[in-house]
Write a protein that holds these residues in place. Structure first.
Motif, short mmCIF file in Angstrom:
data_model
loop_
_atom_site.label_atom_id
_atom_site.label_comp_id
_atom_site.label_asym_id
_atom_site.label_seq_id
_atom_site.Cartn_x
_atom_site.Cartn_y
_atom_site.Cartn_z
N ASN A 196 -9.47 4.10 1.24
CA ASN A 196 -8.40 4.29 2.22
C ASN A 196 -8.01 5.76 2.41
N THR A 214 -13.21 0.42 10.77
CA THR A 214 -12.02 1.03 10.18
C THR A 214 -10.87 0.04 10.23
N GLU A 217 -6.86 -1.86 5.84
CA GLU A 217 -7.26 -2.40 4.54
C GLU A 217 -8.06 -1.37 3.75
N ALA A 218 -7.81 -1.31 2.44
CA ALA A 218 -8.58 -0.41 1.58
C ALA A 218 -9.92 -1.05 1.22
N ASP A 277 -6.30 12.31 0.19
CA ASP A 277 -5.13 11.83 0.93
C ASP A 277 -3.98 12.79 0.65
#
Length: 474
Positions: A196, A214, A217-218, A277
């Motif tokens: 993610n 895409t 959801e991870a 991230d």
């Protein structure tokens, strides 16, 4: 002869197994559980004398909403529209299910050419399903066994007219033999990171189309999917990899296969983009992934995604740079780029960083430059003298690139401390402008060139007679 073949069908009918057989490699993940394949995977297929492009697709499911299954179905329908011919696979052992009838009707409307294949026909259990396949109205089914390679000759016979038709429709082009065309080898890039982090979204933005699956959801991506593109004039082949979690959290067999596939992509890449991230950067797993790329000798670019969500950009950027230098000293000087895969901001800086890292990764230094540099480094900080005898560094040379590798000939390499090697590596980075790239430095003992070293002196026999000395005993 070249055409595009899309393999479609329900989940777990053997599409990926047939894809692997046609391309001659185990590229697609295969497992007994349904729904392993999610993205579109292309490969160069070979069947007899035919050469064509084959597309492995996700299993068709009766979902048309914004769920994961619905998005997977839209990707598969897109592959059907791209392909010249569709190979619709059913499981002969399970027979024709209601879902097969629904999807057969959809294919009749979307694709002009559909070939029906009944897979898993080995044994008598498949006879009933093979007969049921005729009711789909897609012509005679081709009985095959993707696992054991049965029926490939029948499939070749059916595909040959398709290849001939594709060849007859190819436009004739005149080739100017005086015109030199050099497309160049594409730059191999692997995008890696935790689940993610936005890897697939970033690649879609680079491609300018929704090529990869895409969503919120991870862990959506499972296969290491490679896509070829020309990014602002530079041919590139980009690998989208599965998110890598901590080893203790990886229990599912398919996730283990996905991580293994991603690690293999890192080994084949030239530049590895480690995607972080911005909300949780430099987690322990991020550090492990970056260290893995460095140990494999790849050029590394660190990209921080979701930069559009950050309010205090200047303060956050300063904090990220400080953490990068503190937590990843082995990648000192590697590019740190902020991007937004959602909006596309920062992609130009990312491309420049990738090209710069690749150029440094291929850099070569002449032996004369190295030895002048080595003399200066020794003068500033002489090597240690264990036991009162100073270690002598005689000369240095570069033995390889990709990544740069150097050898220093010295008198006692086993006694040279690791700290002095790090001193030399940091000097190479600073003085020859090689930031961030892995550098391999080897200390090697120089063999003595004196052929008489270690041999006892003796008087020749003819001189012994002249001097009246007895001859040597044999």
């Amino acid at each position: 002869m070249s055409f595009t073949l899309a393999i479609v069908g329900r989940p777990n009918v053997g599409k990926s197994t047939l894809f692997n057989r046609l391309v001659g490699k185990r590229l697609a993940l295969v497992d007994d559980q349904p729904g392993v394949t999610r993205d579109l995977r292309e490969g160069a297929a070979r069947l007899g004398d035919l050469r064509f492009t084959v597309i492995d697709t996700a299993g068709l499911e009766e979902a048309t909403d914004e769920s994961l299954q619905g998005r997977m179905r839209r990707l598969t329908e897109r592959a059907v529209e791209m392909a010249d011919v569709c190979l619709f696979m059913i499981d002969a052992r399970a027979g024709v299910l209601p879902a097969d009838r629904v999807f057969a009707e959809i294919l009749r409307k979307k694709s002009a050419k559909v070939i029906l294949a009944a897979n898993k026909v080995e044994g008598q259990a498949a006879d009933a399903g093979l007969i049921e396949a005729y009711e789909l109205g897609l012509g005679d089914p081709v009985p095959i066994s993707a696992e054991h390679g049965e029926g490939m000759a029948d499939l070749l016979q059916v595909l040959t007219p398709v290849a001939e038709a594709a060849e007859s429709h190819e436009p004739e082009t005149e080739v100017d033999i005086d015109e030199e065309v050099d497309e160049g080898k594409p730059l191999q890039i692997a995008v890696v990171g935790r689940p993610n982090a936005g890897k697939s979204t970033l690649i879609n933005k680079i491609l300018g189309e929704d090529r990869l699956l895409t969503g919120p959801e991870a862990g959506i991506t499972r296969d290491a999917i490679s896509v070829s593109t020309v990014w602002d004039g530079t041919p590139m082949r980009i690998f989208d990899t599965a998110g890598m979690r901590k080893r203790a959290k990886v229990q599912d067999k398919v996730e283990k296969l996905s991580v293994s596939d991603g690690l293999r992509a890192v080994k084949f890449a030239e530049v590895v983009v480690v995607l972080l991230d911005v909300e949780i950067p430099f987690e322990q797993q991020d550090l492990r992934i970056a260290d893995l790329a460095e140990r494999e000798g790849r050029a590394v670019v660190v990209a921080v995604n979701k930069w559009d969500l950050e309010d205090e950009k200047q303060a956050k950027l300063k904090e990220l740079k400080e953490e990068f230098e503190r937590l990843l000293p082995q990648l000192r000087g590697a590019p740190l780029v902020t991007v937004s895969a959602k909006t596309g901001r920062g992609l130009d800086r990312l491309r420049e960083a990738v090209l710069r890292a690749h150029e440094v990764w291929n850099r070569r230094v002449t032996t004369s430059q190295l030895n002048r540099w080595l003399a200066g480094m020794i003068e500033m900080h002489p090597p240690p003298a264990p036991g009162g005898r100073r270690i002598k560094l005689r000369y240095a040379t570069q033995v390889k690139t990709r990544p740069p590798g150097f050898v220093v000939m010295c008198s006692a390499p086993e006694k040279l401390p690791e700290s002095y090697s790090r001193y030399l590596i940091n000097g190479l980075r600073d003085d020859f402008d090689m930031p961030g790239t892995p550098i391999r430095l080897t200390m090697r003992s120089q063999a003595d060139k004196n052929p008489y070293k270690g041999k006892t002196k003796s008087t020749p026999s003819r001189l012994r007679k002249h001097l009246g000395k007895p001859p040597l005993k044999p």
